[in-house]
Structure formats: C-alpha cells, structure tokens
Design a protein around this motif. Structure first.
Motif, PDB file in Angstrom:
ATOM      1  N   TRP A   1      33.566  42.063  46.725  1.00 40.45           N
ATOM      2  CA  TRP A   1      34.909  42.482  46.335  1.00 40.45           C
ATOM      3  C   TRP A   1      35.617  41.363  45.564  1.00 40.45           C
ATOM      4  O   TRP A   1      36.304  41.630  44.587  1.00 40.45           O
ATOM      5  CB  TRP A   1      35.716  42.898  47.558  1.00 40.45           C
TER       6      TRP A   1
ATOM      7  N   LEU B   1      34.257  41.448  42.085  1.00 39.40           N
ATOM      8  CA  LEU B   1      34.751  42.590  41.312  1.00 39.40           C
ATOM      9  C   LEU B   1      36.213  42.427  40.902  1.00 39.40           C
ATOM     10  O   LEU B   1      36.619  42.905  39.844  1.00 39.40           O
ATOM     11  CB  LEU B   1      34.584  43.880  42.116  1.00 39.40           C
ATOM     12  N   THR B   2      37.002  41.759  41.745  1.00 41.03           N
ATOM     13  CA  THR B   2      38.437  41.617  41.469  1.00 41.03           C
ATOM     14  C   THR B   2      38.790  40.248  40.895  1.00 41.03           C
ATOM     15  O   THR B   2      39.970  39.928  40.749  1.00 41.03           O
ATOM     16  CB  THR B   2      39.248  41.847  42.756  1.00 41.03           C
ATOM     17  N   ASP B   3      37.787  39.447  40.593  1.00 41.58           N
ATOM     18  CA  ASP B   3      37.983  38.083  40.082  1.00 41.58           C
ATOM     19  C   ASP B   3      38.832  37.228  41.023  1.00 41.58           C
ATOM     20  O   ASP B   3      39.627  36.405  40.583  1.00 41.58           O
ATOM     21  CB  ASP B   3      38.613  38.096  38.682  1.00 41.58           C
ATOM     22  N   ASP B   4      38.648  37.434  42.325  1.00 42.07           N
ATOM     23  CA  ASP B   4      39.352  36.652  43.345  1.00 42.07           C
ATOM     24  C   ASP B   4      38.371  35.590  43.864  1.00 42.07           C
ATOM     25  O   ASP B   4      37.565  35.858  44.754  1.00 42.07           O
ATOM     26  CB  ASP B   4      39.826  37.564  44.475  1.00 42.07           C
TER      27      ASP B   4
ATOM     28  N   GLU C   1      35.906  35.521  47.220  1.00 40.55           N
ATOM     29  CA  GLU C   1      34.462  35.415  46.987  1.00 40.55           C
ATOM     30  C   GLU C   1      33.883  34.226  47.755  1.00 40.55           C
ATOM     31  O   GLU C   1      32.835  34.333  48.402  1.00 40.55           O
ATOM     32  CB  GLU C   1      34.203  35.276  45.494  1.00 40.55           C
TER      33      GLU C   1
END
Length: 72
Positions: free
Chosen positions: A36, A39-42, A46
């Motif tokens: 996730w 996918l969310t560039d967090d 990550e």
C-alpha cells in the motif's frame, strides 16, 4: 535400525500455535503495508511494512525463547 535424518532437525520450534499465527499475521500485514505504501507513494508506510515483515520473519526463524518474544 536406521533413523530418518529429518528427525534431527536443528530448528527446534517450541513456539505455541498462537505465536505462529501472530507471526504469520504480522508477516501478511507487513506485506500489505509495504504494498500500500508503494502504491500510494508513502515511503514511511512502505518502510514500516518492510520492518514489520522482516520482524515476523525473524521471529519465525529464531522462535521465541524463554525470554519472551523478539521486540517489535
């Protein structure tokens, strides 16, 4: 009488079922957080997911001794 070499497994796992389930759940949660976050560039999420997944794998590998679980 011959013995099966698999009987001499060096990885004696004395963890109970609850520990094994907890580690498996942590591993799955870590993978989900990592994905996730990707996918969310967090990057923080990550990295947190990667750490959680690695900790669960470490607990699975080393087990939980008499001193309690490996710190999370």
């Amino acid at each position: 009488m011959t013995t099966d070499p698999r009987d001499d497994d060096l990885r004696h796992d004395d963890r109970d079922l609850g520990d094994k389930v907890r580690d498996a759940a942590d591993k799955v949660a870590g993978k989900a957080k990592k994905k996730w976050g990707d996918l969310t560039d967090d990057e923080r999420l990550e990295a947190e997911g990667a750490r959680q997944e690695q900790q669960a794998e470490l607990n699975e590998t080393l087990g939980r001794g008499t001193d309690g679980p490996v710190q999370r």
